[in-house]
Design a protein around this motif. Structure first.
Motif, short mmCIF file in Angstrom:
data_model
loop_
_atom_site.label_atom_id
_atom_site.label_comp_id
_atom_site.label_asym_id
_atom_site.label_seq_id
_atom_site.Cartn_x
_atom_site.Cartn_y
_atom_site.Cartn_z
N PRO A 281 0.83 -1.21 0.00
CA PRO A 281 0.00 0.00 0.00
C PRO A 281 0.86 1.26 0.00
CG PRO A 281 -0.72 -1.58 1.68
CD PRO A 281 0.59 -2.05 1.19
N VAL A 282 0.40 2.28 -0.69
CA VAL A 282 1.06 3.59 -0.72
C VAL A 282 0.00 4.66 -0.49
CG1 VAL A 282 2.95 2.88 -2.22
CG2 VAL A 282 0.85 3.73 -3.23
N ALA A 283 0.44 5.80 -0.05
CA ALA A 283 -0.46 6.94 0.14
C ALA A 283 -0.62 7.69 -1.17
CB ALA A 283 0.08 7.86 1.23
N TRP A 284 -1.77 8.32 -1.34
CA TRP A 284 -2.00 9.09 -2.56
C TRP A 284 -0.95 10.19 -2.72
CZ3 TRP A 284 -5.18 6.91 -5.82
CH2 TRP A 284 -6.24 6.15 -5.36
N SER A 285 -0.53 10.77 -1.61
CA SER A 285 0.46 11.85 -1.68
C SER A 285 1.84 11.35 -2.08
CB SER A 285 0.54 12.56 -0.31
OG SER A 285 0.87 11.62 0.72
N ASP A 286 2.10 10.04 -1.95
CA ASP A 286 3.40 9.49 -2.33
C ASP A 286 3.47 9.08 -3.79
OD1 ASP A 286 4.20 9.83 0.28
OD2 ASP A 286 3.68 7.78 0.89
N GLY B 270 -11.55 13.01 -6.44
CA GLY B 270 -12.16 12.55 -5.20
C GLY B 270 -12.88 11.22 -5.34
N PHE B 271 -13.45 10.96 -6.52
CA PHE B 271 -14.13 9.68 -6.75
C PHE B 271 -13.16 8.52 -6.63
CE2 PHE B 271 -14.91 6.29 -9.80
CZ PHE B 271 -16.13 5.80 -9.35
N PHE B 272 -12.01 8.62 -7.29
CA PHE B 272 -11.04 7.53 -7.24
C PHE B 272 -10.48 7.37 -5.83
CE2 PHE B 272 -10.79 8.53 -11.83
CZ PHE B 272 -11.06 7.26 -12.34
N GLU B 273 -10.24 8.45 -5.13
CA GLU B 273 -9.69 8.35 -3.78
C GLU B 273 -10.72 7.80 -2.80
OE1 GLU B 273 -8.29 12.19 -2.77
OE2 GLU B 273 -6.50 12.08 -4.06
N ALA B 274 -12.01 7.99 -3.08
CA ALA B 274 -13.05 7.50 -2.18
C ALA B 274 -13.37 6.03 -2.38
CB ALA B 274 -14.32 8.34 -2.36
N HIS B 275 -13.13 5.49 -3.57
CA HIS B 275 -13.56 4.12 -3.87
C HIS B 275 -12.40 3.15 -4.10
CE1 HIS B 275 -17.22 6.44 -4.81
NE2 HIS B 275 -17.86 5.34 -4.46
N PHE B 276 -11.16 3.64 -4.13
CA PHE B 276 -10.03 2.77 -4.44
C PHE B 276 -8.91 2.97 -3.42
CE2 PHE B 276 -12.18 3.18 -8.50
CZ PHE B 276 -12.16 1.88 -8.99
N LEU B 277 -8.05 1.97 -3.36
CA LEU B 277 -6.83 2.00 -2.56
C LEU B 277 -5.64 1.78 -3.49
CD1 LEU B 277 -7.92 -0.19 0.47
CD2 LEU B 277 -7.50 2.27 0.50
N PRO B 278 -4.60 2.60 -3.42
CA PRO B 278 -3.44 2.43 -4.32
C PRO B 278 -2.44 1.41 -3.76
CG PRO B 278 -3.20 4.45 -3.05
CD PRO B 278 -4.51 3.84 -2.63
N LEU B 279 -2.00 0.51 -4.63
CA LEU B 279 -0.98 -0.47 -4.28
C LEU B 279 0.11 -0.42 -5.33
CD1 LEU B 279 -3.16 -3.62 -3.45
CD2 LEU B 279 -2.29 -1.93 -1.85
#
Length: 559
Positions: free
Chosen positions: A85-90, A150-159
């Protein structure tokens, strides 16, 4: 229990868990058999009050764990890959991307995803988890980039994902060629574009299927039952299926057909000004062999200069060599005509129109169509030597036989010569981030995984601790205790008599030769091997003994 009787008749009684078996041949045997049955009956009458009652009264061990384990959702698992997992800001370039364009491409993929009623036949890591984000996307009408982000950040997790043991992925590019052709064969247009033959079979698929897979074995039928591999490229180019009415159109040369087969689709400009759209339909079953790799291995084109333009130029300058090079790739693609206008984009394997710069082809054995991927790297977009930052959210909508691996993609760049020039330069390493629906959160799922039961060997190890000889020797050295080997050697040394003069003159000197010889003799005697017992003699039984054994076995039925 009842002795041994000659076997002429066998009676068997089964009552509960008791079994009585006795052989009967005469009146005496019958009396003994009846007595045995009476004993069994008496024992069975007492069994419910004793054994069965004790079993019912025995307390069952309490267990806090359900066995078998309850059906829990296991963490995400993509074969042959590593991810974290990674943060959106990274994610470099995430904030600056045009999320609205990615949202539109994702919403296009949601049409077939929302229409699914059953789970796919081939299980994949994401499964049907994209249904929830797709339902939310189709219920919204987003026209703002911030809301799309905001849609992608609300419904998905980045890996961050890559092949196991590697840190980066690999991308290439593809496009839709625009070539000249004709509906009929002429002196200029001599190379046929074939549709799928009727004698082409793929296991597990019907001939009436809309499109066949681009991998796996393909056969042709001989007679009613015999199946053999289909014709390869050389046989088809030499006319193995010619004259059967399979021609969709005709092209100028085999090089145009080869690049059309590599790209999987094409726009054919006919002589009357209209456009014919063709798309992938089937292949002949042979694996794809990149002709560019052959040119690199032969030292014809350097690896750092390889592109589709270089391949085309070399083939045009060397027609005889191009014929031999082309046949090294035994794979052959068949097409179908699709009803699309000039304004429509090519249709990918998902069955939806591709979006230039936003659609990618992925390994369909691992990934689900419609999955968003964020690709981060530097690509030669402006020129062959340029390093243009490429940080863009893409959507998996297509596949290809050469696209293999968890972090492998083919970027669709549109139609035409310019798109072909740019895509032909893509052969670069990049970083991949897969967007996973929140219902598949690997961290949250990992907390729900049941721990395994403690092994019985742990209790046994506590009762009978194992001793490490090396550690024990180290402890003895620290405590000043000599190991058994040293004690034995010291005892042997004490038995050797050393003269007093030698002791006073040289305490640390080497002992005399006689002492050395006596010590070696003592050690040799101690190391003498213990004699083994003599082997038992192999006595062959006499003929009379063998006859007697056979007679006993025949008479009594025993061993």
């Amino acid at each position: 229990m009842f002795g041994h009787l000659p076997a002429t008749r066998v009676h068997t009684i089964r009552t509960g868990s008791w079994l009585a078996r006795e052989t009967v041949s005469n009146a005496r045997g019958l009396r003994r058999y009846a007595a045995a049955c009476c004993v069994i009956a008496a024992a069975l009458s007492l069994a419910p009050a004793t054994a069965h009652g004790a079993r019912a009264a025995r307390p069952q061990p309490s267990s806090s764990r359900l066995v078998p384990y309850p059906q829990l959702a296991w963490p995400l698992e993509i074969s042959g890959s590593q991810y974290m997992p990674v943060a959106w800001s990274d994610i470099a370039g995430w904030r600056e991307d045009d999320h609205l364009q990615a949202y539109k491409a994702f919403r296009t993929s949601c049409r077939p995803i929302s229409a699914q009623r059953q789970a796919p036949a081939d299980p994949k890591a994401l499964g049907i988890s994209l249904r929830d984000p797709c339902r939310a996307a189709r219920a919204l009408d987003i026209s703002d980039d911030a809301k799309a982000k905001g849609f992608f950040e609300a419904h998905f997790l980045p890996l961050r994902i890559s092949r196991l043991g590697e840190g980066e992925g690999f991308v290439t590019g593809y496009y839709e060629p625009v070539i000249d052709g004709s509906r009929t064969q002429t002196d200029v247009y001599t190379v046929p574009v074939y549709r799928r033959p009727s004698n082409l079979f793929v296991r597990g698929f019907k001939q009436s299927a809309g499109s066949l897979p681009n991998k796996g074995e393909v056969f042709r039928k001989i007679g009613r039952r015999k199946l053999v591999p289909y014709y390869d490229r050389a046989a088809i180019e030499d006319g193995a299926i010619a004259g059967r009415g399979l021609e969709i159109c005709w092209l100028k040369n085999q090089t145009d057909l080869l690049f059309t087969q590599i790209q999987g689709s094409a726009r054919v400009r006919l002589e009357d000004g209209s456009t014919l759209r063709i798309n992938y339909d089937a292949h002949n079953g042979y694996p794809y062999t990149p002709v560019g790799r052959i040119l690199i291995d032969r030292g014809i084109i350097p690896k750092d200069q390889m592109s589709m333009q270089k391949i085309r130029e070399w083939m045009e300058e060397n027609p005889d060599g191009a014929n031999e090079l082309r046949r090294q790739n035994r794979s052959y693609v068949f097409f179908r005509e699709v009803q699309l206008s000039d304004k429509d984009e090519a249709v990918g394997a998902q069955g939806v129109p591709l979006t230039p710069g936003r659609s990618i082809a992925v390994d369909k054995a691992l990934h689900v169509y419609g999955t968003p991927f964020f690709i981060e790297g530097e690509l030669p977009i402006e020129s062959e030597r340029s390093k243009t930052p490429f940080r863009r959210l893409m959507v998996a909508q297509d596949t290809g036989s050469a696209i293999v691996g968890p972090a492998r993609a083919d970027i669709y760049l549109g139609a035409g010569a310019e798109a072909g020039r740019v895509s032909g330069r893509f052969r670069h390493t990049v970083r991949f981030v897969i967007l996973v629906p929140k219902s598949l959160d690997p961290v949250a799922r990992g907390h729900k995984m049941p721990l395994p039961d403690p092994r019985p060997s742990e209790k046994i190890a506590k009762l009978f601790p194992q001793v490490d000889p090396l550690k024990e020797q180290q402890k003895d050295r620290k405590n000043g205790t000599k190991p058994p080997e040293a004690s034995a050697a010291a005892g042997a040394k004490d038995t050797v008599k050393i003269p007093e003069g030698a002791k006073n003159a040289a305490p640390a000197a080497t002992p005399p030769a006689a002492a050395v010889g006596q010590t070696s003799t003592t050690q040799a005697a101690a190391a003498k091997a213990v004699p083994l017992p003599e082997a038992r003699p192999n006595v062959t039984p006499s003929r009379e003994m063998r006859r007697h054994r056979h007679y006993r076995r025949y008479r009594y039925g025993g061993p």
